[in-house]
Structures are given as structure tokens and as C-alpha cells.
Design a protein around this motif. Sequence first.
Motif, short mmCIF file in Angstrom:
data_model
loop_
_atom_site.label_atom_id
_atom_site.label_comp_id
_atom_site.label_asym_id
_atom_site.label_seq_id
_atom_site.Cartn_x
_atom_site.Cartn_y
_atom_site.Cartn_z
N THR A 290 0.81 -1.22 0.00
CA THR A 290 0.00 0.00 0.00
C THR A 290 0.84 1.27 0.00
N GLY A 291 2.12 1.16 0.38
CA GLY A 291 2.97 2.35 0.42
C GLY A 291 2.63 3.25 1.60
N MET A 292 3.35 4.37 1.70
CA MET A 292 3.16 5.31 2.81
C MET A 292 3.10 6.74 2.29
N ASP A 293 2.32 7.57 2.99
CA ASP A 293 2.25 8.98 2.60
C ASP A 293 3.41 9.76 3.23
N GLU A 294 3.51 11.04 2.91
CA GLU A 294 4.62 11.87 3.38
C GLU A 294 4.65 12.01 4.90
N GLN A 295 3.48 12.13 5.51
CA GLN A 295 3.43 12.29 6.96
C GLN A 295 3.94 11.04 7.67
N THR A 296 3.54 9.87 7.18
CA THR A 296 4.02 8.62 7.77
C THR A 296 5.52 8.50 7.60
N MET A 297 6.02 8.85 6.42
CA MET A 297 7.45 8.77 6.15
C MET A 297 8.24 9.70 7.08
N ALA A 298 7.69 10.87 7.35
CA ALA A 298 8.38 11.85 8.18
C ALA A 298 8.49 11.40 9.63
N ASN A 299 7.57 10.53 10.08
CA ASN A 299 7.53 10.12 11.48
C ASN A 299 7.88 8.66 11.71
N ILE A 300 8.29 7.97 10.66
CA ILE A 300 8.39 6.52 10.75
C ILE A 300 9.39 6.03 11.79
N PHE A 301 10.45 6.81 12.06
CA PHE A 301 11.44 6.37 13.04
C PHE A 301 11.22 6.97 14.43
N ASP A 302 10.12 7.70 14.59
CA ASP A 302 9.82 8.28 15.90
C ASP A 302 9.29 7.21 16.84
N PRO A 303 9.73 7.20 18.11
CA PRO A 303 9.19 6.22 19.05
C PRO A 303 7.70 6.43 19.28
N PHE A 304 6.97 5.31 19.36
CA PHE A 304 5.53 5.27 19.63
C PHE A 304 4.67 5.73 18.46
N PHE A 305 5.28 6.00 17.32
CA PHE A 305 4.48 6.33 16.13
C PHE A 305 4.13 5.03 15.41
N THR A 306 2.85 4.81 15.17
CA THR A 306 2.42 3.60 14.48
C THR A 306 1.12 3.86 13.72
N THR A 307 0.93 3.13 12.64
CA THR A 307 -0.32 3.20 11.87
C THR A 307 -1.12 1.92 12.08
#
Length: 350
Positions: A290-307
Motif C-alpha cells: 500500500t505504500g506510505m504517505d509523506e506524513q508517515t514517512m516523516a515520522n516513521i522512526f519516531d518512538p511510539f508512532f504507528t499506523t
Amino acid sequence: MVELEDIWFRLAIDHLHLGLLIIDRKGRIQICNRALSGMTGLKENEILDRSLAAVSGSREHGHNKLLQTINTGREFQDLNPETVLPVTGLFACTVSTRVIRNRSGIPIGAMAVFIPAGRQQELENAVVKAEKLAILGQMTAGMVHEIRNPLTSISGFLQLLQEYLKGTPKEEYVTLMLAELKHVNSLIADFLQLSKPGYAKRARCSISKVITDVVMLVESEAFLRKLDIKLDMATDIPAILGDSDQLKQVFLNIFKNALDALSHGGVILLQALWNGPEKSVQVIITDTGTGMDEQTMANIFDPFFTTKESGTGLGMFIIKKIIDNHNGRIEIQSTPGEGTTVTVLLPAGL
């Protein structure tokens, strides 16, 4: 060639955020960089090759700390800037002096470094913050470990209770409680992983072997979900120095993320090769998910960030931590609706 080196040296000096003043053995100004000009209003072309004593208004060399450094070899820390350049309107800063020696150790000049007060305070604050976080991390790791013990007992008793309530309407409550406990234990496991050092053991390991082991763990799930895993691994990949268990965790998490993003018929392509220019082993994992949008990409390595509804948000954070501690690099490219490519580079243990 020498002229080109001088140009790069000049550019580097002028891009420093610190003021820099350099004098030769006779006390004549040789360098006044752009930052110091901004602090003092002095222009390098106006003071170059002039006596520092004349520019600073010092009648005696002993009154100017930079001249004192060149004459006595004594170096100073955290000085008032006016002890070197008493210029009206000088920015709030501190000054340190250093002797400049040639390759034979003979003094040939001296320099004064002007450190803006705000930047000095930022550095001090960063150190204090790092110390506090280190202490907090140690306390948290110990506390989380203690929490895990009673949770194990609770889980055991709930399993016994589940057998007792089997077939009754209340069984679903116990099942739900066990599922939540499993989620909490997963979160605790991730926290304990964060509390560990980068990797405790350094050994030569084969990335090809690591990847093969990981694929064996996920291929059954891929088969059941009608997903295709394709491998393309070069035969000339050198070994690396690292922790094979933690590297397995890295690639297992990447594979699981790829599997979660795929629907029936999806494909995961893994390529492993030797990147000669970077002297690194390069692993590229591409999915058609499905890929990822820009916001997800910007936060992907942040702790506790999940979709993900059941995710802890620590998986990618831990992946990056492990790769960083192996002196490697991870890069992600993704397009919504088309898929994601994860590239991992790890230095070879040559």
C-alpha cells in the motif's frame, strides 16, 4: 592544488559559527573569520597583517590574553572577550586561547575562539538533558523488568481460569484479558530492547545467512497468504562485524511490515549485494504493498508512532537504533498505492 586547498580552508573557516582570530609568532593578525567580523564589526581586509596590540588598543602584550598566549605558551579558558578584542558592541560570548604549533611542535602562532553565550548554554543544556535521560532510562528499564514478573503470574492464573470457564459466556472476558496482557508483554519486550546497549558481541557474520534464516521464519505465513518472496543475493558478499541475532530482528521486522502492507498476490523482492564505493553490504527490500504517505514517512522512526491498531510504535525506532549502532544506514522510499523500498547498508568487516 595548493591554491584549491587554500580556498576550501577559507570556506570552512568562514562557515564556522564560532569567531576565530589567528595571529602569527610576531602578534600580527593572519585570520579573522566571518563570524568574528559579525560579532565585532572588524573587517579582515582592514586588520589583516596588523599588530593585534594596535587593533585591540593594548599598550603592553601582557594585557592581551592572546598575545600572552603566544609569548608564554599559557592557554586560557572562558575569558571575557575584551581581554582579546575590546570592541564596543561585541556579542555576549566567552573566549578561549590556544597555541598553534607546526608538525615539529614549534609554536608558530596562537588563536582565540569566540563562543557565543547562547551556543555555550545550548551545549550545557544538551549535556544536562542527556544525563537526565540516561538516569531515567536506567530507572525505567529496572522498573519495567519488575512489572513483567507479576504479569507472568497473572497470565498463568488467567489461563487456568479460562479452562474453568470454558464453554461459558464469561470465557470471552478471560480471552480478551489474555490478549491485552500479551500486548502489554510485547510493549515491555520492546522497552527492554531499548535499554540494552547497541550490541554486546562483535563477530564476523554473513548477511546471506541472516537473511536466509529470516526468510525461513516468514515463508510459511507468506505461503498461506499467497504472497511471493523473491531473493536475489550476490555470491561475493563479504562478512560484516556485528550481532547476527539483532540483525535478524532488523530484517524480520522489515519483512513483517512488508507482509502487513501486502494483499493476496503481492510480492516482496530482496536484493543483497556488495556496494564497492561505500565498502558496505547493501540489502534492498521492495514490496508491492500500500505504500506510505509523506506524513508517515516523516515520522516513521519516531518512538511510539504507528499506523497499526495493535502496534507499539517501537519497531522502526529499534531497527534504526540497531543499524546506527552497527555504523550502518537505513533509507526508505515509498509511494502510496505502489509500494515501499527499504535499503540497509552495513559496513563490511574487512
